[in-house]
Design an enzyme around this catalytic site. Structure first.
Site, short mmCIF file in Angstrom:
data_model
loop_
_atom_site.label_atom_id
_atom_site.label_comp_id
_atom_site.label_asym_id
_atom_site.label_seq_id
_atom_site.Cartn_x
_atom_site.Cartn_y
_atom_site.Cartn_z
N ARG A 15 -38.12 -23.81 45.41
CA ARG A 15 -37.55 -22.61 46.06
C ARG A 15 -38.71 -21.66 46.30
O ARG A 15 -39.36 -21.21 45.35
CB ARG A 15 -36.50 -21.96 45.16
CG ARG A 15 -36.14 -20.55 45.61
CD ARG A 15 -34.96 -19.96 44.90
NE ARG A 15 -33.72 -20.59 45.31
CZ ARG A 15 -32.50 -20.11 45.05
NH1 ARG A 15 -32.38 -18.97 44.38
NH2 ARG A 15 -31.42 -20.74 45.44
N ARG A 67 -22.11 -27.15 43.41
CA ARG A 67 -23.57 -27.25 43.60
C ARG A 67 -24.11 -28.36 42.69
O ARG A 67 -24.97 -29.14 43.10
CB ARG A 67 -24.26 -25.92 43.26
CG ARG A 67 -24.00 -24.78 44.25
CD ARG A 67 -24.62 -25.02 45.61
NE ARG A 67 -26.04 -25.30 45.58
CZ ARG A 67 -27.01 -24.40 45.43
NH1 ARG A 67 -26.71 -23.12 45.36
NH2 ARG A 67 -28.29 -24.75 45.41
N ASP A 92 -22.45 -13.81 52.98
CA ASP A 92 -23.62 -13.85 52.10
C ASP A 92 -24.10 -12.41 51.96
O ASP A 92 -23.69 -11.51 52.71
CB ASP A 92 -24.70 -14.75 52.73
CG ASP A 92 -25.93 -14.92 51.84
OD1 ASP A 92 -25.85 -14.62 50.63
OD2 ASP A 92 -26.98 -15.37 52.36
N GLN A 140 -27.26 -25.84 49.65
CA GLN A 140 -26.05 -25.00 49.61
C GLN A 140 -25.02 -25.46 50.64
O GLN A 140 -23.85 -25.63 50.32
CB GLN A 140 -26.46 -23.54 49.88
CG GLN A 140 -25.29 -22.57 49.91
CD GLN A 140 -24.70 -22.31 48.54
OE1 GLN A 140 -25.42 -21.96 47.62
NE2 GLN A 140 -23.40 -22.48 48.39
N HIS A 167 -31.27 -23.06 53.61
CA HIS A 167 -30.73 -23.36 52.28
C HIS A 167 -29.87 -24.63 52.39
O HIS A 167 -28.65 -24.59 52.26
CB HIS A 167 -29.91 -22.18 51.78
CG HIS A 167 -29.66 -22.17 50.29
ND1 HIS A 167 -30.13 -23.16 49.44
CD2 HIS A 167 -28.98 -21.29 49.50
CE1 HIS A 167 -29.76 -22.88 48.20
NE2 HIS A 167 -29.06 -21.76 48.21
N CYS A 169 -21.96 -18.01 49.06
CA CYS A 169 -22.92 -18.84 48.31
C CYS A 169 -23.26 -18.22 46.96
O CYS A 169 -23.70 -18.92 46.06
CB CYS A 169 -24.17 -19.08 49.14
SG CYS A 169 -24.95 -17.57 49.73
N1 NVA Z 1 -29.48 -15.31 51.64
C1 NVA Z 1 -29.59 -15.28 50.21
C2 NVA Z 1 -29.03 -16.53 49.62
C3 NVA Z 1 -29.03 -16.59 48.13
C4 NVA Z 1 -28.54 -17.90 47.60
C5 NVA Z 1 -31.02 -15.08 49.80
O1 NVA Z 1 -31.90 -15.70 50.42
O2 NVA Z 1 -31.28 -14.29 48.89
N1 CP Z 2 -26.36 -19.86 45.87
C1 CP Z 2 -27.53 -19.95 45.22
O1 CP Z 2 -28.47 -20.63 45.66
O2 CP Z 2 -27.58 -19.24 44.06
P1 CP Z 2 -28.89 -18.96 43.19
O3 CP Z 2 -29.78 -18.08 44.02
O4 CP Z 2 -28.42 -18.32 41.95
O5 CP Z 2 -29.56 -20.29 42.94
#
Ligand code: NVA
Ligand code: CP
Length: 310
Positions: free
Chosen positions: A104, A291, A223, A134, A131, A263
């Site tokens: 990530r 997930r 989101d 997800q 993502h 998500c």
């Molecule tokens: N759009 C959000 C998704 C988190 C799972 C982010 O990138 O923070």
């Molecule tokens: N939805 C998701 O990816 O959650 P986290 O950021 O907690 O991993």
């Protein structure tokens, strides 16, 4: 056959995505029945995180453990990604120790670079651009709830961000009707929309107002308005997204059988109200649970002997 990386939904065809969904269903069933599935026995998955995580970290780490393997959590404080050491060298070194890498990070290009130089599978656990884990997991949840993916109308209400991009990619493989309502300045990636419109199986439409996008939707997705790394823009974004809160009034325009997805993490009172998030149409915690089952499907598909392409 080359290794299988999981970097983007757009890299996969329908048949292969369905295979992972089916694999996840098999693994979930086994988990429910208490049957062990040690398909990754003795294997190690490196989990590199440059952004925070609850779901992705825990679901991958617990998931790989349930498959008989182990997860190794690594933060940027240790490896100094691209600063202490180049992505190229990290990929080469890790490939000598582990059997798969989940990462990530910020730039999608860094994940691609990692995949290029690693000899083991690389899985994208979220970038600023995408993502994919997800969205595959969300397709699994919708399918589990009895929603036919082909022909499904889904409304995206909010930022045309990384999660939205992976939804657009899903329309390449499935006949999904995706209706996005995004404020000016927060529209999704133009190239992805163009690709979906020219070569996708589904349909992508962009609306100015959530009230338009949500009409007739079988599923509604929200989101956060402020993604990780954008914290300094939070106030600006709160203003830009005024009127985009999924509340009871807005949800009422979609109909009583519409499912609400998020998500997570949620900013309750901003993109979604408590009433909707905790209400009968919400499936957000099933999404979170799934997930883990879906990650297990991805891991077996990419890392196990006997996994792999159809
Ligand atoms: N759009 C959000 C998704 C988190 C799972 C982010 O990138 O923070
Ligand atoms: N939805 C998701 O990816 O959650 P986290 O950021 O907690 O991993």
């Amino acid at each position: 056959m080359g290794k299988i990386d999981f970097l983007s939904i757009a890299d996969f065809g329908r048949e292969e995505l369905d295979l992972i969904l089916d694999l996840a269903a098999t693994l979930k069933e086994a988990w429910r029945a208490g049957r062990s599935e040690p398909r990754l026995s003795g294997k190690t998955l490196a989990l590199i995180f440059h952004k925070p995580s609850l779901r992705t970290r825990v679901s991958f780490e617990v998931g790989v453990g349930q498959l008989g393997g182990r997860g190794l959590y690594i933060t940027d404080a240790e490896i100094g990604f691209g600063k202490r050491e180049s992505v190229h060298d990290i990929a080469q070194v890790l490939s000598r120790y582990v059997d798969g890498i989940m990462i990530r990070t910020f730039r999608q290009s860094d994940v691609a670079e990692m995949a290029k130089h690693a000899s083991v599978p690389v899985i994208n656990g979220l970038t600023d651009a995408e993502h994919p884990c997800q969205i595959l997991s969300d397709l699994f949840t919708l399918r589990e709830k009895g929603v036919a993916l082909d022909g499904m109308r889904i409304a995206w209400i909010g930022d045309g961000n990384n999660v939205a991009k992976s939804w657009i990619d899903a329309t390449l493989a499935y006949e999904i009707e995706l209706r996005l309502a995004c404020p000016e300045g927060y529209h999704p990636d133009e190239k992805a929309v163009e690709q979906a419109r020219t070569s996708g199986k589904g349909k992508v439409e962009i609306f100015d107002r959530p009230e338009e996008a949500i009409k007739g939707a079988r599923a509604i997705y929200v989101d956060t308005w402020t993604s990780m790394g954008q914290e300094e823009e939070a106030e600006l974004r709160r203003r830009a997204f005024a009127g985009y809160t999924l509340d009871r009034r807005l949800l009422g325009l979609a109909g009583e059988d519409a499912l609400v997805l998020h998500c997570l993490p949620a900013h309750r009172g901003e993109e979604i109200t408590d009433e909707v998030m905790d209400g009968p149409q919400s499936v957000v915690f099933d999404q979170a649970e799934n997930r883990m089952h879906l990650q297990k499907g991805i891991l077996v598909h990419c890392m196990a002997a006997g996994g792999g392409r159809p």
